[in-house]
Enzyme design. Structure first.
Site, mmCIF file in Angstrom:
data_model
loop_
_atom_site.group_PDB
_atom_site.id
_atom_site.type_symbol
_atom_site.label_atom_id
_atom_site.label_comp_id
_atom_site.label_asym_id
_atom_site.label_seq_id
_atom_site.Cartn_x
_atom_site.Cartn_y
_atom_site.Cartn_z
ATOM 1 N N SER A 14 0.858 -1.190 0.000
ATOM 2 C CA SER A 14 0.000 0.000 0.000
ATOM 3 C C SER A 14 0.892 1.236 0.000
ATOM 4 O O SER A 14 2.002 1.209 0.561
ATOM 5 C CB SER A 14 -0.877 0.025 1.248
ATOM 6 O OG SER A 14 -1.444 1.312 1.435
ATOM 7 N N TYR A 51 -2.060 -0.644 10.129
ATOM 8 C CA TYR A 51 -2.109 -0.958 8.690
ATOM 9 C C TYR A 51 -0.822 -0.502 8.009
ATOM 10 O O TYR A 51 -0.188 -1.262 7.261
ATOM 11 C CB TYR A 51 -3.320 -0.263 8.069
ATOM 12 C CG TYR A 51 -3.508 -0.530 6.598
ATOM 13 C CD1 TYR A 51 -3.953 -1.760 6.129
ATOM 14 C CD2 TYR A 51 -3.264 0.477 5.653
ATOM 15 C CE1 TYR A 51 -4.135 -1.998 4.764
ATOM 16 C CE2 TYR A 51 -3.453 0.257 4.295
ATOM 17 C CZ TYR A 51 -3.883 -0.989 3.856
ATOM 18 O OH TYR A 51 -4.065 -1.210 2.503
HETATM 19 P P1 NDP Z 1 -11.130 -5.917 -0.711
HETATM 20 O O1 NDP Z 1 -11.514 -5.849 0.720
HETATM 21 O O2 NDP Z 1 -12.010 -5.319 -1.727
HETATM 22 O O3 NDP Z 1 -10.780 -7.442 -1.107
HETATM 23 C C1 NDP Z 1 -9.906 -8.151 -0.289
HETATM 24 C C2 NDP Z 1 -9.653 -9.522 -0.877
HETATM 25 O O4 NDP Z 1 -8.772 -10.230 0.014
HETATM 26 C C3 NDP Z 1 -10.921 -10.326 -0.990
HETATM 27 O O5 NDP Z 1 -10.838 -11.205 -2.090
HETATM 28 C C4 NDP Z 1 -10.916 -11.110 0.321
HETATM 29 O O6 NDP Z 1 -11.619 -12.339 0.253
HETATM 30 C C5 NDP Z 1 -9.437 -11.394 0.505
HETATM 31 N N1 NDP Z 1 -9.129 -11.622 1.900
HETATM 32 C C6 NDP Z 1 -9.244 -10.746 2.925
HETATM 33 N N2 NDP Z 1 -8.939 -11.353 4.086
HETATM 34 C C7 NDP Z 1 -8.630 -12.637 3.777
HETATM 35 C C8 NDP Z 1 -8.249 -13.761 4.542
HETATM 36 N N3 NDP Z 1 -8.159 -13.709 5.876
HETATM 37 N N4 NDP Z 1 -7.999 -14.932 3.886
HETATM 38 C C9 NDP Z 1 -8.117 -15.024 2.534
HETATM 39 N N5 NDP Z 1 -8.488 -13.983 1.767
HETATM 40 C C10 NDP Z 1 -8.746 -12.808 2.380
HETATM 41 O O7 NDP Z 1 -9.686 -5.210 -0.765
HETATM 42 P P2 NDP Z 1 -8.890 -4.547 -1.965
HETATM 43 O O8 NDP Z 1 -9.093 -5.282 -3.212
HETATM 44 O O9 NDP Z 1 -9.147 -3.099 -1.921
HETATM 45 O O10 NDP Z 1 -7.395 -4.751 -1.422
HETATM 46 C C11 NDP Z 1 -6.532 -5.752 -1.899
HETATM 47 C C12 NDP Z 1 -5.140 -5.468 -1.382
HETATM 48 O O11 NDP Z 1 -4.745 -4.151 -1.804
HETATM 49 C C13 NDP Z 1 -5.023 -5.465 0.135
HETATM 50 O O12 NDP Z 1 -3.789 -6.014 0.516
HETATM 51 C C14 NDP Z 1 -5.072 -3.992 0.491
HETATM 52 O O13 NDP Z 1 -4.426 -3.721 1.708
HETATM 53 C C15 NDP Z 1 -4.341 -3.389 -0.690
HETATM 54 N N6 NDP Z 1 -4.638 -1.977 -0.924
HETATM 55 C C16 NDP Z 1 -5.909 -1.558 -1.239
HETATM 56 C C17 NDP Z 1 -6.141 -0.208 -1.444
HETATM 57 C C18 NDP Z 1 -7.480 0.349 -1.786
HETATM 58 O O14 NDP Z 1 -7.638 1.578 -1.764
HETATM 59 N N7 NDP Z 1 -8.480 -0.481 -2.128
HETATM 60 C C19 NDP Z 1 -5.063 0.790 -1.316
HETATM 61 C C20 NDP Z 1 -3.780 0.226 -1.006
HETATM 62 C C21 NDP Z 1 -3.601 -1.107 -0.815
HETATM 63 P P3 NDP Z 1 -12.867 -12.663 1.249
HETATM 64 O O15 NDP Z 1 -13.858 -11.587 1.099
HETATM 65 O O16 NDP Z 1 -13.320 -13.991 0.789
HETATM 66 O O17 NDP Z 1 -12.282 -12.703 2.613
#
Ligand code: NDP
Length: 237
Positions: free
Chosen positions: A132, A146
């Site tokens: 991030s 975070y």
């Molecule tokens: P979302 O919350 O939209 O999606 C998260 C994804 O990760 C889902 O597919 C979810 O699956 C999966 N996930 C979360 N926890 C677990 C777990 N315990 N085990 C397995 N899978 C898990 O997040 P984003 O797409 O926005 O974020 C993706 C990545 O990008 C993250 O690492 C986030 O920190 C990073 N990021 C995002 C930003 C943003 O603005 N969106 C900015 C900077 C970084 P499920 O629902 O099935 O748990």
């Protein structure tokens, strides 16, 4: 576009948002893709049906399950660790269990998944971690745990890049800025705060992050390793 035909890709956390876009991009490029999820079964089933990728429920908070699953995938050409969680709040009052879980999902799981994958990964394989912009910069309060977790994966990439460099395996971090997903929806209550520090005054798209992942996983990026690639609209610039 690079062809990933014959390549096996594992995306940790691929049911929604950035991870789902990465699954779509790699399957479109011909890769055989497996992805994990923890809670969103309906979304995971939809991505699997749409792309032909295989979905597996594996909670990134469960270290042994992650290690076991990565091992069960056999040799992977590309590992993408995308799953991440965010917990906002005053560090003095934030629930300690929530912080522990965040560290487990955002720090421990990338470490153990990457190390386990590296044991079987062929030469010239690729490991990508979705970090991030908050790994570099913290523009407002409530993000300490975070941000700490996203700084930690920078060290993971830099260290593992050294360990795996002799095999031509690259390890890199992509650092999105505000990206329109369930975690951080455009048009939500945080939008003005999110856009304030950006040079490009809009939310990023999951597809833009996926395009960078595809490039870093491809043959033209073989000299890019231990690097931190910002895709954040200029937030950290
Ligand atoms: P979302 O919350 O939209 O999606 C998260 C994804 O990760 C889902 O597919 C979810 O699956 C999966 N996930 C979360 N926890 C677990 C777990 N315990 N085990 C397995 N899978 C898990 O997040 P984003 O797409 O926005 O974020 C993706 C990545 O990008 C993250 O690492 C986030 O920190 C990073 N990021 C995002 C930003 C943003 O603005 N969106 C900015 C900077 C970084 P499920 O629902 O099935 O748990």
């Amino acid at each position: 576009m690079n062809s990933f035909s014959g390549k096996k890709v594992l995306v940790i956390g691929g049911s929604r948002g950035i991870g789902a876009a990465i699954v779509r991009r790699f399957t479109s490029a011909g890769a055989t893709v497996v992805f994990t999820y923890s809670a969103s079964q309906e979304a995971a089933d939809a991505v699997a049906k749409q792309t032909g990728a295989r979905a597996a429920r594996v909670d990134s908070a469960d270290r042994d399950a992650v290690i076991e699953f990565v091992a069960s995938c056999g040799p992977l050409d590309v590992l993408v660790v995308n799953a991440g969680v965010v917990v906002f709040g005053d560090p003095a009052t934030i629930a300690t269990d929530a912080v522990d879980r965040l560290f487990t999902v955002n720090i421990h799981s990338p470490y153990f998944a990457a190390v386990e994958a590296s044991k079987r990964m062929p030469d010239y394989g690729r490991i990508l971690i979705i970090g991030s912009a908050n790994g570099d910069t913290v523009p407002f309060v409530g993000l300490t745990a975070y941000a700490m977790s996203k700084s930690a994966v920078q060290g993971l990439a830099r260290g593992l890049a050294r360990d795996l460099g002799p095999r031509g395996i690259t390890v890199n971090v992509i650092q999105p800025g505000p990206t329109d997903t369930d975690m951080n929806p455009a048009g939500g209550p945080m939008e003005q705060m999110m856009l304030a520090g950006l040079s490009i005054k809009r939310y990023g798209k999951a597809e833009e992050i996926a395009a960078m992942a595809l490039f870093l996983a491809g043959p033209e990026a073989g000299y890019v390793t231990g690097s931190i690639q910002s895709m954040d609209g200029g937030m950290s610039g």
